[in-house]
Design an enzyme around this catalytic site. Structure first.
Site, short mmCIF file in Angstrom:
data_model
loop_
_atom_site.label_atom_id
_atom_site.label_comp_id
_atom_site.label_asym_id
_atom_site.label_seq_id
_atom_site.Cartn_x
_atom_site.Cartn_y
_atom_site.Cartn_z
N ASN A 124 -11.85 5.81 0.03
CA ASN A 124 -11.92 4.98 -1.16
C ASN A 124 -13.41 4.71 -1.43
O ASN A 124 -14.01 3.84 -0.82
CB ASN A 124 -11.16 3.67 -0.87
CG ASN A 124 -11.20 2.71 -2.03
OD1 ASN A 124 -11.86 2.95 -3.04
ND2 ASN A 124 -10.51 1.60 -1.88
N LYS A 128 -14.76 2.98 1.82
CA LYS A 128 -13.78 2.52 2.81
C LYS A 128 -13.00 3.74 3.26
O LYS A 128 -12.74 4.65 2.45
CB LYS A 128 -12.81 1.52 2.17
CG LYS A 128 -13.43 0.17 1.90
CD LYS A 128 -12.33 -0.81 1.56
CE LYS A 128 -12.84 -1.84 0.58
NZ LYS A 128 -11.82 -2.44 -0.24
N ARG A 178 -9.00 7.88 -3.43
CA ARG A 178 -8.77 7.02 -4.58
C ARG A 178 -9.71 7.51 -5.68
O ARG A 178 -10.92 7.59 -5.48
CB ARG A 178 -9.11 5.59 -4.22
CG ARG A 178 -8.97 4.65 -5.37
CD ARG A 178 -9.43 3.28 -4.96
NE ARG A 178 -9.00 2.29 -5.91
CZ ARG A 178 -9.03 0.99 -5.67
NH1 ARG A 178 -9.45 0.55 -4.51
NH2 ARG A 178 -8.63 0.15 -6.58
N HIS A 190 -6.17 -0.81 -11.01
CA HIS A 190 -5.49 -1.40 -9.85
C HIS A 190 -4.09 -0.80 -9.65
O HIS A 190 -3.23 -1.41 -9.03
CB HIS A 190 -5.35 -2.95 -9.98
CG HIS A 190 -6.64 -3.68 -9.82
ND1 HIS A 190 -6.98 -4.78 -10.57
CD2 HIS A 190 -7.69 -3.47 -8.99
CE1 HIS A 190 -8.18 -5.22 -10.23
NE2 HIS A 190 -8.63 -4.43 -9.27
N LEU A 234 -5.41 -10.48 -7.69
CA LEU A 234 -6.56 -11.37 -7.88
C LEU A 234 -7.54 -11.19 -6.72
O LEU A 234 -7.36 -11.75 -5.64
CB LEU A 234 -6.10 -12.83 -7.95
CG LEU A 234 -4.97 -13.16 -8.95
CD1 LEU A 234 -4.64 -14.66 -8.90
CD2 LEU A 234 -5.37 -12.75 -10.36
N GLY A 283 -12.30 -7.98 -8.32
CA GLY A 283 -11.77 -7.51 -9.60
C GLY A 283 -10.39 -8.12 -9.75
O GLY A 283 -9.70 -8.28 -8.74
N ARG A 308 -17.37 -10.27 -13.47
CA ARG A 308 -17.09 -9.71 -14.81
C ARG A 308 -16.52 -10.79 -15.72
O ARG A 308 -15.72 -11.63 -15.28
CB ARG A 308 -16.10 -8.56 -14.69
CG ARG A 308 -16.71 -7.29 -14.15
CD ARG A 308 -15.66 -6.24 -13.86
NE ARG A 308 -15.48 -6.06 -12.43
CZ ARG A 308 -14.52 -5.33 -11.87
NH1 ARG A 308 -13.65 -4.71 -12.63
NH2 ARG A 308 -14.42 -5.23 -10.57
N MET A 331 -14.65 -16.80 -4.47
CA MET A 331 -13.73 -17.92 -4.69
C MET A 331 -13.73 -18.89 -3.51
O MET A 331 -13.69 -20.10 -3.69
CB MET A 331 -12.32 -17.37 -4.93
CG MET A 331 -11.28 -18.41 -5.21
SD MET A 331 -11.63 -19.41 -6.68
CE MET A 331 -11.03 -18.36 -8.00
N ARG A 332 -13.77 -18.36 -2.29
CA ARG A 332 -13.72 -19.25 -1.13
C ARG A 332 -14.93 -20.18 -1.12
O ARG A 332 -14.80 -21.39 -0.88
CB ARG A 332 -13.68 -18.43 0.16
CG ARG A 332 -13.45 -19.29 1.38
CD ARG A 332 -13.09 -18.49 2.60
NE ARG A 332 -13.63 -17.14 2.53
CZ ARG A 332 -13.25 -16.16 3.34
NH1 ARG A 332 -12.32 -16.38 4.22
NH2 ARG A 332 -13.79 -14.97 3.25
N GLY A 350 -7.39 -10.49 -2.37
CA GLY A 350 -8.10 -11.55 -1.63
C GLY A 350 -7.79 -12.96 -2.08
O GLY A 350 -7.44 -13.83 -1.27
N GLU A 401 -3.73 -13.60 -2.21
CA GLU A 401 -3.08 -13.73 -0.90
C GLU A 401 -3.52 -14.99 -0.16
O GLU A 401 -2.78 -15.51 0.67
CB GLU A 401 -3.44 -12.51 -0.02
CG GLU A 401 -2.81 -11.22 -0.50
CD GLU A 401 -3.47 -9.98 0.12
OE1 GLU A 401 -3.96 -10.05 1.26
OE2 GLU A 401 -3.49 -8.93 -0.57
N GLU A 421 -3.40 -0.49 -0.60
CA GLU A 421 -3.65 0.71 -1.42
C GLU A 421 -3.83 1.95 -0.55
O GLU A 421 -3.42 3.05 -0.93
CB GLU A 421 -4.91 0.49 -2.27
CG GLU A 421 -4.72 -0.57 -3.34
CD GLU A 421 -5.99 -1.32 -3.69
OE1 GLU A 421 -6.64 -1.86 -2.77
OE2 GLU A 421 -6.34 -1.37 -4.87
P1 AMP Z 1 -10.83 -8.74 -2.60
O1 AMP Z 1 -11.67 -8.16 -3.69
O2 AMP Z 1 -9.38 -8.42 -2.73
O3 AMP Z 1 -11.36 -8.43 -1.22
O4 AMP Z 1 -10.93 -10.34 -2.74
C1 AMP Z 1 -12.16 -11.01 -2.60
C2 AMP Z 1 -12.00 -12.45 -3.09
O5 AMP Z 1 -10.99 -13.11 -2.29
C3 AMP Z 1 -13.27 -13.28 -2.96
O6 AMP Z 1 -13.48 -14.06 -4.12
C4 AMP Z 1 -12.96 -14.18 -1.78
O7 AMP Z 1 -13.65 -15.41 -1.81
C5 AMP Z 1 -11.47 -14.41 -1.99
N1 AMP Z 1 -10.86 -14.96 -0.77
C6 AMP Z 1 -10.69 -14.36 0.42
N2 AMP Z 1 -10.17 -15.24 1.32
C7 AMP Z 1 -10.03 -16.43 0.67
C8 AMP Z 1 -9.56 -17.73 1.03
N3 AMP Z 1 -9.12 -17.98 2.27
N4 AMP Z 1 -9.55 -18.69 0.09
C9 AMP Z 1 -9.99 -18.45 -1.17
N5 AMP Z 1 -10.45 -17.24 -1.58
C10 AMP Z 1 -10.47 -16.24 -0.67
#
Ligand code: AMP
Length: 393
Positions: free
Chosen positions: A9, A16, A94, A182, A210, A213, A242, A285-286, A329, A332, A380
């Site tokens: 990927n 990855k 991918r 996606h 979510l 992206g 974005r 987000m975290r 991310g 979940e 994926e």
């Molecule tokens: P991804 O692109 O699927 O790897 O998702 C990345 C996003 O998931 C980032 O904004 C991370 O901050 C968010 N994320 C991962 N773990 C958490 C969590 N425990 N709480 C809130 N957001 C999270």
């Protein structure tokens, strides 16, 4: 010797990878890992099936200028020397754009490679990296079967109305339509809907991918009938960096009145907007959830508000809604985001069980909720591995 499928990927600055046993049914990768920081200082991590870290110095002799092709070659060298018990017999990639040509995975031949190359103008930031990995592998071992799995294919089932923009038809005919992305994640989720307690798998389902992206997909009978990303992956929900959907007139204003160049606007919309731009703090987000700054709270609120509006419009596309699935991310892991989006949609008859939501349970809707709500980890890589196994054998 164990025959294995290598899944690649390639993103703009990372690759990855995962190795699965060639025999069908093997769902846990034997090895998985990532090369990040491409173009700056490549950093390599890899893990075995139990999650233990493997040799991280493997690619350290590659210089900072190494491109995707060289790094894939380095990865193959590492596998051959350190994991000689694995025999890579097929590689699944991918590939971000399949245009209107590819509605499912294909074996890569000189003809399909050329068709993918011709689609590069639709995804200039990603398609060349995807194809560089293909070329690197065929140079090294031309007898290995390579398979392309497209992010757009899952959405080829969208009806014509869902694909059209309000533009002159000659532009639609020229391919300026909604493709959606996606798709590999949505395909995985579509395949596990029947495992979710209370989910109407064959009904009207919105899946929300979510992550950094972000997009949503409306599925009827597990097929895409509408999706929030469009001609590009810039459209739809607000994302980490974005902007998501934006008044096209604002883009014209940036160029005509504020004198920004096309490259500057591109950078603004893809790299400096979204959660990062609105908060001025982070695209993560975290981190925003942990910040006491009111701008962080506003960015999260805007993300959830805009997502909820997209949910409602996709429910309209299906003339109703039976189930929702959150994945990736944020989907979940963020109980807060799920709760805010569902609260904005409570008028649809959605009620969340707060305890189940806090525990990221498979089903988080309350017993009396008219719409079931679920949380699923996407996969994926497994979709690519399965498609590659099927086409290679
Ligand atoms: P991804 O692109 O699927 O790897 O998702 C990345 C996003 O998931 C980032 O904004 C991370 O901050 C968010 N994320 C991962 N773990 C958490 C969590 N425990 N709480 C809130 N957001 C999270």
């Amino acid at each position: 010797m164990t025959d294995a499928v290598l899944v690649i990927n390639s993103g703009s600055s990372s690759i990855k990878f995962a190795l699965y046993p060639m025999s069908s049914g093997g769902e846990i990768p034997l090895i998985r890992g990532k090369v990040s920081g491409i173009g700056r200082a490549p950093d390599f991590v890899a893990f075995d099936a139990a999650g233990a870290a493997l040799d991280e110095t493997a690619l350290q002799n590659l210089d900072g200028d190494a491109g995707h092709g060289e790094l894939v070659q380095g990865l193959l060298d590492w596998l051959a020397s350190e994991h000689s018990g694995l025999n890579v017999v097929a590689v699944g990639h991918r590939v971000v754009h399949g245009g209107q040509v590819f509605d499912g995975p294909v074996v890569i031949t000189s003809e399909t490679f050329k068709q993918m190359e011709d689609l590069t103008p639709l995804a200039p930031l990603h398609q060349p990296h995807n194809l560089a990995a293909v070329t690197a592998i065929s140079k090294r071992a031309s007898d290995i079967v390579q398979v392309a799995c497209f992010d757009t294919s899952f959405h080829r089932t969208q009806p014509r109305l869902a694909q059209l923009f309000g533009l002159p038809h000659k532009l639609s005919d020229a391919g300026i339509i909604r493709y959606g992305f996606h798709g590999l994640s949505y395909e995985y989720i579509a395949g596990v809907l029947t495992d979710l307690p209370g989910c109407k798998a064959e009904g009207r389902v919105i899946v929300a991918h979510l992550g950094n992206g972000a997009s949503i997909c409306a599925m009827k009978n597990r097929q895409s009938v509408a999706t929030s990303m469009g001609f590009t992956a810039l459209h739809g929900l607000m994302m980490g960096r974005r902007s998501g959907t934006l008044d096209a007139g604002a883009v014209l204003h940036l160029v005509q009145q504020l004198g920004m160049s096309v490259d500057e606007v591109h950078h603004l919309l893809y790299r400096e907007s979204g959660l990062l731009g609105v908060s001025g703090i982070s695209n993560n987000m975290r981190e925003l959830q942990e910040s006491p700054d009111p701008r962080a709270a506003e960015a999260i609120d805007l993300f959830c508000y805009k997502a909820a509006l997209e949910f409602a419009s996709h429910a309209a596309a299906m003339e109703g809604l039976d189930s929702i699935v959150f994945t990736a991310g944020i989907g979940e892991n963020s109980a807060m985001v799920r709760q805010k989006i569902c609260r904005q949609l409570s008028w649809l008859g959605i009620e969340i069980d707060e305890t189940a939501n806090a525990e990221h349970a498979k089903t988080i809707s309350a017993g009396g909720s008219r719409i079931s709500v679920h949380v699923v980890a996407t996969n994926e890589e497994l979709v690519i591995a399965n498609a590659t196994r099927a086409l290679a054998s």
